[in-house]
Design an enzyme around this catalytic site. Structure first.
Site, PDB file in Angstrom:
ATOM      1  N   HIS A  23       0.856  -1.198   0.000  1.00  0.00           N
ATOM      2  CA  HIS A  23       0.000   0.000   0.000  1.00  0.00           C
ATOM      3  C   HIS A  23       0.888   1.243   0.000  1.00  0.00           C
ATOM      4  O   HIS A  23       1.268   1.763   1.045  1.00  0.00           O
ATOM      5  CB  HIS A  23      -0.938   0.005   1.215  1.00  0.00           C
ATOM      6  CG  HIS A  23      -2.040   1.017   1.119  1.00  0.00           C
ATOM      7  ND1 HIS A  23      -3.382   0.677   1.161  1.00  0.00           N
ATOM      8  CD2 HIS A  23      -2.021   2.365   0.981  1.00  0.00           C
ATOM      9  CE1 HIS A  23      -4.122   1.769   1.050  1.00  0.00           C
ATOM     10  NE2 HIS A  23      -3.313   2.806   0.955  1.00  0.00           N
ATOM     11  N   HIS A  25       1.249   4.970  -2.279  1.00  0.00           N
ATOM     12  CA  HIS A  25       0.718   5.848  -3.332  1.00  0.00           C
ATOM     13  C   HIS A  25       1.878   6.542  -4.044  1.00  0.00           C
ATOM     14  O   HIS A  25       2.663   7.258  -3.411  1.00  0.00           O
ATOM     15  CB  HIS A  25      -0.225   6.898  -2.731  1.00  0.00           C
ATOM     16  CG  HIS A  25      -1.540   6.321  -2.288  1.00  0.00           C
ATOM     17  ND1 HIS A  25      -2.636   6.269  -3.111  1.00  0.00           N
ATOM     18  CD2 HIS A  25      -1.904   5.750  -1.121  1.00  0.00           C
ATOM     19  CE1 HIS A  25      -3.648   5.706  -2.459  1.00  0.00           C
ATOM     20  NE2 HIS A  25      -3.227   5.374  -1.252  1.00  0.00           N
ATOM     21  N   ASP A  27       1.963   9.059  -6.062  1.00  0.00           N
ATOM     22  CA  ASP A  27       1.927  10.521  -5.989  1.00  0.00           C
ATOM     23  C   ASP A  27       1.990  11.036  -4.558  1.00  0.00           C
ATOM     24  O   ASP A  27       1.939  12.245  -4.334  1.00  0.00           O
ATOM     25  CB  ASP A  27       0.686  11.068  -6.700  1.00  0.00           C
ATOM     26  CG  ASP A  27      -0.595  10.354  -6.279  1.00  0.00           C
ATOM     27  OD1 ASP A  27      -0.516   9.338  -5.560  1.00  0.00           O
ATOM     28  OD2 ASP A  27      -1.690  10.799  -6.681  1.00  0.00           O
ATOM     29  N   GLY A 180      -9.784   7.609  -2.338  1.00  0.00           N
ATOM     30  CA  GLY A 180     -10.417   8.908  -2.137  1.00  0.00           C
ATOM     31  C   GLY A 180     -11.253   8.950  -0.876  1.00  0.00           C
ATOM     32  O   GLY A 180     -11.322   7.995  -0.099  1.00  0.00           O
ATOM     33  N   HIS A 207      -9.868   0.897  -0.488  1.00  0.00           N
ATOM     34  CA  HIS A 207      -9.715   1.679   0.742  1.00  0.00           C
ATOM     35  C   HIS A 207     -11.031   1.597   1.518  1.00  0.00           C
ATOM     36  O   HIS A 207     -12.076   2.000   1.001  1.00  0.00           O
ATOM     37  CB  HIS A 207      -9.437   3.143   0.418  1.00  0.00           C
ATOM     38  CG  HIS A 207      -8.042   3.426  -0.041  1.00  0.00           C
ATOM     39  ND1 HIS A 207      -7.553   3.004  -1.253  1.00  0.00           N
ATOM     40  CD2 HIS A 207      -7.036   4.121   0.566  1.00  0.00           C
ATOM     41  CE1 HIS A 207      -6.293   3.423  -1.380  1.00  0.00           C
ATOM     42  NE2 HIS A 207      -5.958   4.089  -0.295  1.00  0.00           N
ATOM     43  N   GLU A 210     -11.202   3.469   6.959  1.00  0.00           N
ATOM     44  CA  GLU A 210     -10.210   4.475   7.371  1.00  0.00           C
ATOM     45  C   GLU A 210     -10.936   5.684   7.951  1.00  0.00           C
ATOM     46  O   GLU A 210     -10.749   6.032   9.111  1.00  0.00           O
ATOM     47  CB  GLU A 210      -9.369   4.894   6.162  1.00  0.00           C
ATOM     48  CG  GLU A 210      -8.301   5.934   6.488  1.00  0.00           C
ATOM     49  CD  GLU A 210      -7.549   6.405   5.255  1.00  0.00           C
ATOM     50  OE1 GLU A 210      -6.469   6.990   5.424  1.00  0.00           O
ATOM     51  OE2 GLU A 210      -8.037   6.201   4.128  1.00  0.00           O
ATOM     52  N   ASP A 300       1.647   4.022   3.010  1.00  0.00           N
ATOM     53  CA  ASP A 300       0.580   4.855   2.460  1.00  0.00           C
ATOM     54  C   ASP A 300       1.181   5.986   1.625  1.00  0.00           C
ATOM     55  O   ASP A 300       1.367   5.848   0.433  1.00  0.00           O
ATOM     56  CB  ASP A 300      -0.332   5.389   3.571  1.00  0.00           C
ATOM     57  CG  ASP A 300      -1.707   5.799   3.059  1.00  0.00           C
ATOM     58  OD1 ASP A 300      -2.028   5.497   1.893  1.00  0.00           O
ATOM     59  OD2 ASP A 300      -2.468   6.417   3.821  1.00  0.00           O
ATOM     60  N   ASP A 301       1.506   7.112   2.275  1.00  0.00           N
ATOM     61  CA  ASP A 301       2.076   8.264   1.559  1.00  0.00           C
ATOM     62  C   ASP A 301       3.356   8.697   2.260  1.00  0.00           C
ATOM     63  O   ASP A 301       3.331   9.385   3.287  1.00  0.00           O
ATOM     64  CB  ASP A 301       1.067   9.415   1.540  1.00  0.00           C
ATOM     65  CG  ASP A 301      -0.211   9.012   0.830  1.00  0.00           C
ATOM     66  OD1 ASP A 301      -0.158   8.781  -0.384  1.00  0.00           O
ATOM     67  OD2 ASP A 301      -1.264   8.921   1.500  1.00  0.00           O
TER      68      ASP A 301
END
Length: 369
Positions: A23, A25, A27, A180, A207, A210, A300-301
């Site tokens: 998992h 991302h 971007d 999203g 997703h 969350e 995640d990010d």
């Protein structure tokens, strides 16, 4: 085997064992300097600063506000600079280099092609550029990868993205995701996309759980057919505890997920930053792990949450007392749950992960002598 050794720090041990991430991302993991470089190339003037350290801090500060909507705002900048083939290829290539430095042997990264067509690129241009960067990165750094295409909950073109994912299944795309904001955008509104993926015998991760409750997780699995769940933090709502915090029993959904070994993509730090949990100590990860759910850690990010997979496992080790065996188990869980073919998963488990952890055990034993 305990992690803490006098001659070798926990973080160093974890960085040097082979890890798997499912998992991530694309971007949400750009290097600050890359954002600055790409912004300069296209004349983008809206960055808050052109100092890499200050920019990294700005992203982290902006994301750490306790709700998902504000957490996602930083993507305006990262997506804006990812509008050319060259930029997309660079970001994908650098991601695999960063994985190599972090000791990741296999990664599944995801992104939404819809956010990268502002300057006239077609979806195929976007996907081809990312895959080209990933393939070059795999060749140069030896890190395996799979690409997941994201449809967005608040958009109506998810079937088109699902079709693209299937079209690219033999070129490096391994699955379809729905991402999203959860609130007000239930996954069942995208049933046509999920039914298409299932009819094509392809892979789904969603997703869920969350920013919305256990109902979101149930719907993702039982209505939409998810093979993995991203986050699933709110699954704890379907577990009954006694006054001392011990698990008394599992609800029907939690029991189903446990029994079917449905994988849960856990992201510790981002769950705090988005407000899914109030603080790391209260994250349900350790409950799920001890109850034998198929869980594993992810970033995640990386940019927004100022994290790496090494950092996520180091935090889990320090907070929850994970040892080296636990970390190996979690990474095997991840590899078992990946969307690549079964024989490839076995290869990573028996030829990369297990030997890598055994090598670390032997090294730690030699340091004791």
């Amino acid at each position: 085997m305990k992690l803490k050794e006098d001659k070798m720090k926990t973080e160093e041990i974890i960085r040097n064992v082979p890890k798997v991430m499912l998992h991530d991302h694309l971007d949400g993991g750009l290097r600050p300097q890359t954002i600055i470089d790409l912004a300069k190339e296209i004349g983008y003037k809206k960055l808050p600063t052109t100092d890499p350290s200050e920019l990294a801090e700005w992203f982290h500060r902006g994301a750490n506000k306790g709700n998902l909507v504000e957490y996602l705002q930083g993507f305006e900048h990262t997506c804006t600079v990812m509008q050319t083939k060259e930029a997309l290829k660079r970001v994908a290539y650098e991601m695999l280099e960063d994985m190599k430095k972090d000791g990741v042997c296999y990664v599944e990264t995801r992104f939404a092609p819809v956010f990268h067509t502002q300057k006239g690129l077609y979806y195929e241009d976007v996907i081809d550029a990312v895959l080209e960067g990933l393939e070059e990165g795999k060749r140069d750094f030896g890190v395996g990868y799979g690409l997941i295409l994201c449809g967005m909950r608040n958009m109506k073109n998810t079937l088109e993205i699902a079709e693209l994912a299937v079209n690219y299944r033999n070129q490096g795309v391994v699955g379809f995701d729905l991402a999203g904001e959860e609130g007000g955008y239930p996954p069942k509104k995208h049933l046509d996309a999920f039914q298409y993926i299932k009819q094509k015998n392809f892979n789904i991760t969603i997703h869920a759980g969350e920013a919305f409750g256990k109902e979101s997780i149930w719907q993702a699995i039982q209505i939409c057919g998810a093979h993995r769940i991203g986050h699933a933090t709110r699954l704890v709502e379907d577990i009954v505890f006694d006054k001392d915090g011990n698990v008394v029993r599992l609800g029907e959904l939690a029991q189903y997920i446990l029994d079917t070994r449905l994988p849960l993509e856990i992201c510790l730090l981002s769950n705090v930053h988005t407000g899914a949990v109030d603080k790391l100590e209260n994250h349900p990860f350790i409950i799920l792990f001890r109850e034998k759910f198929r869980v594993f850690l992810n970033t995640d990010d990386r940019l927004m949450s100022d994290t790496t997979l090494t950092k996520e496992y180091t935090i889990a080790s320090e907070l929850f007392g994970l040892n080296l065996d636990d970390i190996e188990k979690l990474n095997i869980n991840a590899m078992k749950s990946s969307f690549i073919p079964y024989k490839e998963r076995l290869y990573y488990i028996y030829n990369v992960i297990k030997p890598g952890f055994q090598k670390m055990r032997e090294k730690l034993l030699s340091l004791k002598v």
